[in-house]
Design a protein around this motif. Structure first.
Motif, PDB file in Angstrom:
ATOM      1  N   ALA A 562       0.837  -1.204   0.000  1.00 37.90           N
ATOM      2  CA  ALA A 562       0.000   0.000   0.000  1.00 37.90           C
ATOM      3  C   ALA A 562       0.873   1.257   0.000  1.00 37.90           C
ATOM      4  CB  ALA A 562      -0.937   0.001   1.204  1.00 37.90           C
ATOM      5  N   PHE A 563       1.973   1.201   0.717  1.00 37.10           N
ATOM      6  CA  PHE A 563       2.932   2.311   0.693  1.00 37.10           C
ATOM      7  C   PHE A 563       3.433   2.539  -0.733  1.00 37.10           C
ATOM      8  CE2 PHE A 563       4.104   2.468   5.370  1.00 37.10           C
ATOM      9  CZ  PHE A 563       4.026   3.844   5.474  1.00 37.10           C
ATOM     10  N   ALA A 564       3.785   1.430  -1.387  1.00 35.69           N
ATOM     11  CA  ALA A 564       4.316   1.529  -2.751  1.00 35.69           C
ATOM     12  C   ALA A 564       3.264   2.096  -3.700  1.00 35.69           C
ATOM     13  CB  ALA A 564       4.783   0.157  -3.234  1.00 35.69           C
ATOM     14  N   THR A 565       2.040   1.628  -3.560  1.00 36.54           N
ATOM     15  CA  THR A 565       0.953   2.102  -4.424  1.00 36.54           C
ATOM     16  C   THR A 565       0.708   3.597  -4.211  1.00 36.54           C
ATOM     17  OG1 THR A 565      -0.064  -0.076  -4.214  1.00 36.54           O
ATOM     18  CG2 THR A 565      -1.440   1.682  -5.093  1.00 36.54           C
ATOM     19  N   ALA A 566       0.669   3.988  -2.954  1.00 36.19           N
ATOM     20  CA  ALA A 566       0.420   5.400  -2.643  1.00 36.19           C
ATOM     21  C   ALA A 566       1.559   6.283  -3.144  1.00 36.19           C
ATOM     22  CB  ALA A 566       0.244   5.578  -1.135  1.00 36.19           C
ATOM     23  N   THR A 567       2.782   5.781  -3.004  1.00 38.40           N
ATOM     24  CA  THR A 567       3.930   6.554  -3.467  1.00 38.40           C
ATOM     25  C   THR A 567       3.885   6.734  -4.980  1.00 38.40           C
ATOM     26  OG1 THR A 567       5.291   5.703  -1.656  1.00 38.40           O
ATOM     27  CG2 THR A 567       6.449   6.677  -3.531  1.00 38.40           C
ATOM     28  N   LEU A 568       3.595   5.659  -5.684  1.00 36.29           N
ATOM     29  CA  LEU A 568       3.534   5.755  -7.143  1.00 36.29           C
ATOM     30  C   LEU A 568       2.461   6.751  -7.568  1.00 36.29           C
ATOM     31  CD1 LEU A 568       4.415   4.844  -9.964  1.00 36.29           C
ATOM     32  CD2 LEU A 568       2.640   3.081  -9.830  1.00 36.29           C
ATOM     33  N   ALA A 569       1.306   6.653  -6.945  1.00 37.23           N
ATOM     34  CA  ALA A 569       0.212   7.552  -7.318  1.00 37.23           C
ATOM     35  C   ALA A 569       0.620   9.007  -7.102  1.00 37.23           C
ATOM     36  CB  ALA A 569      -1.041   7.223  -6.500  1.00 37.23           C
ATOM     37  N   MET A 571       3.653  10.164  -6.851  1.00 36.82           N
ATOM     38  CA  MET A 571       4.785  10.493  -7.719  1.00 36.82           C
ATOM     39  C   MET A 571       4.299  10.855  -9.114  1.00 36.82           C
ATOM     40  SD  MET A 571       8.033  10.785  -8.036  1.00 36.82           S
ATOM     41  CE  MET A 571       8.695   9.927  -6.631  1.00 36.82           C
ATOM     42  N   GLU A 572       3.403  10.053  -9.636  1.00 40.10           N
ATOM     43  CA  GLU A 572       2.917  10.337 -10.991  1.00 40.10           C
ATOM     44  C   GLU A 572       2.108  11.629 -11.024  1.00 40.10           C
ATOM     45  OE1 GLU A 572       1.347   6.317 -12.392  1.00 40.10           O
ATOM     46  OE2 GLU A 572       2.809   6.870 -13.925  1.00 40.10           O
ATOM     47  N   THR A 573       1.353  11.872  -9.971  1.00 41.06           N
ATOM     48  CA  THR A 573       0.596  13.126  -9.896  1.00 41.06           C
ATOM     49  C   THR A 573       1.556  14.314  -9.844  1.00 41.06           C
ATOM     50  OG1 THR A 573      -1.208  12.027  -8.743  1.00 41.06           O
ATOM     51  CG2 THR A 573      -1.104  14.416  -8.542  1.00 41.06           C
ATOM     52  N   THR A 574       2.573  14.173  -9.029  1.00 43.13           N
ATOM     53  CA  THR A 574       3.552  15.249  -8.883  1.00 43.13           C
ATOM     54  C   THR A 574       4.270  15.515 -10.201  1.00 43.13           C
ATOM     55  OG1 THR A 574       3.898  14.559  -6.597  1.00 43.13           O
ATOM     56  CG2 THR A 574       5.525  16.045  -7.536  1.00 43.13           C
ATOM     57  N   LEU A 575       4.731  14.441 -10.836  1.00 40.27           N
ATOM     58  CA  LEU A 575       5.442  14.606 -12.099  1.00 40.27           C
ATOM     59  C   LEU A 575       4.529  15.198 -13.169  1.00 40.27           C
ATOM     60  CD1 LEU A 575       7.615  11.359 -12.198  1.00 40.27           C
ATOM     61  CD2 LEU A 575       8.371  13.690 -11.759  1.00 40.27           C
ATOM     62  N   ARG A 576       3.270  14.809 -13.124  1.00 36.81           N
ATOM     63  CA  ARG A 576       2.339  15.342 -14.112  1.00 36.81           C
ATOM     64  C   ARG A 576       2.184  16.854 -13.935  1.00 36.81           C
ATOM     65  NH1 ARG A 576      -1.627  11.579 -13.458  1.00 36.81           N
ATOM     66  NH2 ARG A 576      -0.353  10.083 -14.601  1.00 36.81           N
ATOM     67  N   LEU A 577       2.279  17.317 -12.707  1.00 33.78           N
ATOM     68  CA  LEU A 577       2.211  18.764 -12.472  1.00 33.78           C
ATOM     69  C   LEU A 577       3.438  19.475 -13.045  1.00 33.78           C
ATOM     70  CD1 LEU A 577       0.788  18.864  -8.848  1.00 33.78           C
ATOM     71  CD2 LEU A 577      -0.399  19.395 -10.971  1.00 33.78           C
ATOM     72  N   LEU A 578       4.481  18.714 -13.253  1.00 34.91           N
ATOM     73  CA  LEU A 578       5.668  19.281 -13.898  1.00 34.91           C
ATOM     74  C   LEU A 578       5.609  19.065 -15.408  1.00 34.91           C
ATOM     75  CD1 LEU A 578       8.400  17.965 -11.414  1.00 34.91           C
ATOM     76  CD2 LEU A 578       7.393  20.248 -11.482  1.00 34.91           C
ATOM     77  N   GLY A 579       4.559  18.384 -15.858  1.00 34.20           N
ATOM     78  CA  GLY A 579       4.440  18.096 -17.284  1.00 34.20           C
ATOM     79  C   GLY A 579       5.226  16.879 -17.709  1.00 34.20           C
ATOM     80  N   ILE A 580       5.526  16.002 -16.754  1.00 27.25           N
ATOM     81  CA  ILE A 580       6.339  14.818 -17.049  1.00 27.25           C
ATOM     82  C   ILE A 580       5.500  13.547 -16.940  1.00 27.25           C
ATOM     83  CG2 ILE A 580       8.280  13.413 -16.221  1.00 27.25           C
ATOM     84  CD1 ILE A 580       9.590  16.059 -15.271  1.00 27.25           C
ATOM     85  N   GLU A 581       5.548  12.723 -17.984  1.00 26.57           N
ATOM     86  CA  GLU A 581       4.827  11.447 -18.005  1.00 26.57           C
ATOM     87  C   GLU A 581       5.814  10.307 -17.782  1.00 26.57           C
ATOM     88  OE1 GLU A 581       1.542  10.736 -18.356  1.00 26.57           O
ATOM     89  OE2 GLU A 581       1.075  12.881 -18.348  1.00 26.57           O
TER      90      GLU A 581
END
Length: 586
Positions: A562-569, A571-581
RNA sequence: GCGUCCGUAGCUCAACCGGAUAGAGCACUCGCCUUCUAAGCGAGCGGUUGCAGGUUCGAGUCCUGCCGGACGCGCCA
C-alpha cells in the motif's frame, strides 16, 4: 482531509490562544532537525520578541497545553524556545491510510477557486521555436497544471505572435516569389483553400525578408504598406495571412505536443487588433493619452518610483500599434470574454519593465483591478560559458533540434545501460522520448524560475542523482514491483507505520500539500520538483530498508504494498504537475 | 549614468515570515547485489554564504556602502 502541518497548526494555535498569545504564531512547520522531532513551532520566539518576554518561559506555557494532546508522543522545548513536536504513531498511521485512499494523493482543493489565464509559450508565425521558447513553455505549462489541479478554472493561452510588421514582410516575400498568385490580386476573391506556401517556405522566406528589411529602406517601406493593407482588410492578404497562421500553427502544435504542452486558447495578437481603435478613443476620452514627440503615450510613472518608468507607447508616430498596445488590448479582450481574476504572464524576466508599464496603464484605464496582472519572469538558459545558449556556430538552436539531441542521448543512455532490450522498437522510442522530455523539464523546473541556469545535456540526461531520468526510474521500479505483486496475488491493505523508513515515507507523502501550497503561492514549480525528488529518495530508502513482496512475516506485505501504491500515485501526480509522463518500463 | 536581479562547497543548485548544526546532486573516498530494477542505498570528505559595517537574543535572509556579474532603460517584440 487536511495534512498534518495544517492540523498541528490548528492545535498549536489554540494552545497559543489559551495562553493569551496571538494564535497566528502557532504556525507549525516540518522540523529542521528530523533527528529531534517531526514538526516544530517557532512562535514562542516571535511572541517573546513582541512582548519583550522570555521565550523559553512562553514556550513552557504553550507546551503545558500540548503535552497531553493525543497528536503528540513528545513535546519538547529546545534552544532559545523552539517547540519540538513528535507525532504519535497512531496519528501518522491514520494519515498514511487517508493518503493511500485519497484520489488526490493528499492534495487539498482551494476553498475559493479563481478564474485564471496563464499566458505562456509565445510562439510566432513563421519563426521556428528556439530554446528561448523552452522555458516559457515548460514553466507556463507547469504553472497552468498546478493552478488547475488546486481547483482554479484555468485557461492556458499561447498568445500567438500572428500580427504586425512580420506579417507584412511575409506577404511581400511571397508576392515577390509568386507575383501571379491569386492572393496578390486586389480583388474580393474567392481565394484558394490550398496554402501557396509550406512551412519550409515560411522558414526560408521570413529570415530572408527580415534581414533585407534591415538594409533596404524601400523594401521596408513596401513591407510596412503590406502590413497596413493587411490590417485594413485587403481580402487577398487576409486569405494569405490565414494560410500563414494555419501552416505555422500546425507545425507549432506538433512541437508542443512532443513536449506535452497543450493550450486551451490560441488567441493571437490579431484577436486584440479589432479592439484597438475603440480602445484608443476610450483612453483618449479618459484623458490618459498624451501627445509626445509625434506619438501618443500613457504616462505611467509615479511619485515615489526609484527612477522614472518610461511611458507606454500606444500609438507610434507612424500611427501604428505597438506591442504594448496589443498587450493592453488583449487585457481588455480577456476581460470581456473571460473576466479573469488573475492573469499570469510567463515571459522572460527581461521584459519586466514592459509589463510594469502595461499593467499600470491597464489599472489606470480600469481594464483590470490592481494586482490581477502578474508577470512571472524567468531567467535565461545559458551555455557552458554562462551566456545565453547558442549553437556551436553561434546561432540560435531550434527547439526541434534540441529535442532531437535529447532523444539521441536518451537512446544512447538506454543502450549503454542495457535497458529496454526487451521492449518493442515502438515502446523503446516512446521510452526514449519520455526520458528525454523528463530530463529537459526536470532540469529546467528544478531551479527557481527567476534564476538563469546552465544547459548541460550530459548532466540533465544522467540517470543518477537529481534528474528527470532518476525520477522515472523510481516510478518504473514501483510499477514493476506492483506488476509482480499482482502476479503473486499480494494485495494492498491498510498501512501500518512501524519502521523508521516507513515513518519517513509517511511524512514525505504528507508533505505533498505543503509543497503544492507553497509552489502555488510563489508560482514556483521548483518546489514541486523538490518534493518529487524528496519523495523518490525517501521511497528508495524505504525500498532498500523494507522488503515488500518478500517481507517476513507475510502479514507485513499488504501494508508495504500500500505504501508503494500510494507513493507511485503521488509520484505520478507530482510529475504530471511538472508536465512529465512516466513510462511503464525502462 | 539610472534601475532591476544575482554572488552560497571544486562544479550545478536549494534554504519555509529573521531561527537550532546553511542543505541536495555531481565529482572524490569507503562499504553494501545467491531478496522485489545496484540507473539504487548507507557512510565520509567538502563552507568566513563576494567584502566591510549596521539592526537583532539570533542574519545567507533586513538596512547602508563597496567589489564583481547578468539584464533593462520611447516608436522591435
Amino acid at each position: 482531509m487536511s495534512d498534518l502541518k495544517r492540523r498541528l497548526t490548528g492545535v498549536v494555535s489554540a494552545a497559543f490562544a489559551t495562553c493569551g498569545l496571538p494564535p497566528e504564531l502557532g504556525r507549525v512547520t516540518v522540523s529542521d532537525r528530523p533527528d529531534l522531532a517531526d514538526f516544530q513551532c517557532n512562535g514562542a520566539l516571535a511572541a517573546a520578541k513582541a512582548a519583550r518576554a522570555n521565550p523559553r518561559a512562553l514556550a513552557e506555557q504553550v507546551v503545558a497545553q500540548l503535552v497531553d494532546d493525543p497528536h503528540f508522543s513528545r513535546v519538547e522545548i529546545a534552544g532559545p524556545g523552539f517547540i519540538n513536536l513528535t507525532l504519535n504513531l497512531d496519528v501518522l498511521t491514520e494519515r498514511a491510510r487517508q493518503l493511500a485512499q485519497d484520489e488526490r494523493c493528499g492534495a487539498e482543493v482551494l476553498a475559493q477557486p479563481r478564474r485564471v489565464v496563464v499566458d505562456y509559450g509565445g510562439p510566432n508565425v513563421a519563426k521556428p521555436m528556439h530554446v528561448g521558447h523552452l522555458r516559457a513553455s515548460i514553466i507556463g505549462e507547469s504553472i497552468k497544471r498546478l493552478f488547475r489541479f488546486r481547483g482554479d478554472q484555468v485557461w492556458g493561452d499561447a498568445h500567438f505572435g500572428d500580427w504586425g510588421f512580420q506579417m507584412g514582410l511575409l506577404i511581400l516575400a511571397v508576392g515577390d516569389e509568386q507575383p501571379q498568385s491569386p492572393f496578390m490580386q486586389d480583388t474580393d476573391g474567392p481565394f484558394p483553400d490550398e496554402s501557396p506556401v509550406s512551412l519550409a517556405d515560411l522558414e526560408r522566406l521570413y529570415p530572408m525578408a527580415a534581414s533585407r528589411a534591415k538594409t533596404d529602406p524601400d523594401y521596408r517601406d513596401r513591407a510596412r504598406r503590406a502590413t497596413a493593407e493587411l490590417q485594413n482588410g485587403r481580402k487577398g492578404y487576409r486569405a494569405l495571412w490565414k494560410h500563414f497562421v494555419d501552416v505555422s500553427r500546425m507545425a507549432l502544435e506538433r512541437e508542443f505536443n512532443a513536449l506535452d504542452i497543450r493550450f486551451d486558447l490560441w488567441n493571437g495578437e490579431s484577436d486584440a487588433d479589432p479592439l484597438i481603435p475603440e480602445m484608443v478613443s476610450e483612453l483618449d476620452a479618459r484623458g490618459l493619452l498624451v501627445a509626445d514627440q509625434g506619438a501618443r503615450i500613457i504616462r505611467v510613472a509615479r511619485d515615489g518610483d526609484k527612477r522614472e518608468l518610461p511611458p507606454l507607447l500606444v500609438v507610434s508616430s507612424e500611427g501604428s500599434a505597438m506591442y504594448g498596445t496589443t498587450d493592453l488590448a488583449t487585457i481588455l479582450d480577456r476581460r470581456r470574454k473571460i473576466d479573469p481574476d488573475l492573469v499570469l504572464y510567463v515571459v522572460d524576466q527581461r521584459q519586466a519593465d514592459h509589463f510594469e508599464q502595461v499593467f499600470r496603464a491597464a489599472v489606470m484605464a480600469e481594464y483590470a483591478p490592481q494586482g490581477s496582472l502578474e508577470h512571472i519572469g524567468f531567467g535565461t538558459m545559458n551555455g557552458a560559458d554562462g551566456k545565453p545558449f547558442k549553437t556551436r556556430e553561434g546561432g540560435v538552436l531550434k527547439l526541434h533540434d534540441l529535442i532531437e539531441m535529447a532523444r539521441d542521448k536518451a537512446r544512447a543512455r538506454l543502450h549503454e545501460a542495457g535497458l529496454g532490450a526487451e521492449l518493442s522498437p515502438a515502446e523503446f522510442e516512446e521510452t526514449a522520448h519520455r526520458v528525454a522530455v523528463a530530463a529537459l523539464k526536470f532540469a529546467d523546473l528544478g531551479n527557481f524560475r527567476g534564476t538563469s541556469y546552465v544547459f548541460d545535456l550530459d548532466r540533465f540526461m544522467s540517470f543518477e542523482g537529481k534528474t528527470g531520468p532518476y525520477l522515472l526510474y523510481q516510478s518504473v521500479r514501483i510499477k514493476s514491483l506492483l506488476r509482480k505483486g499482482a502476479e503473486q496475488g499480494v494485495t494492498a491493505a491498510e498501512i501500518t507505520v512501524a519502521e523508521p523508513a516507513e515513518r519517513e515515507l509517511a511524512l514525505a507523502l504528507d508533505a505533498f500539500e505543503t509543497a503544492l501550497a507553497e509552489a502555488y503561492a510563489k508560482r514556483a514549480p521548483n518546489i514541486i520538483a523538490e518534493h518529487a525528488y524528496r519523495l523518490a529518495q525517501t521511497f528508495s530508502k524505504f525500498y532498500a530498508a523494507c522488503p515488500i513482496l518478500v517481507a517476513e512475516p507475510v502479514s507485513l506485505r499488504p501494508s508495504r504494498l500500500a505504501f508503494a501504491t500510494a507513493t507511485l500515485a503521488q509520484m505520478e501526480t507530482t510529475l504530471r504537475l511538472l508536465g512529465i509522463e512516466t513510462p511503464d518500463r525502462m
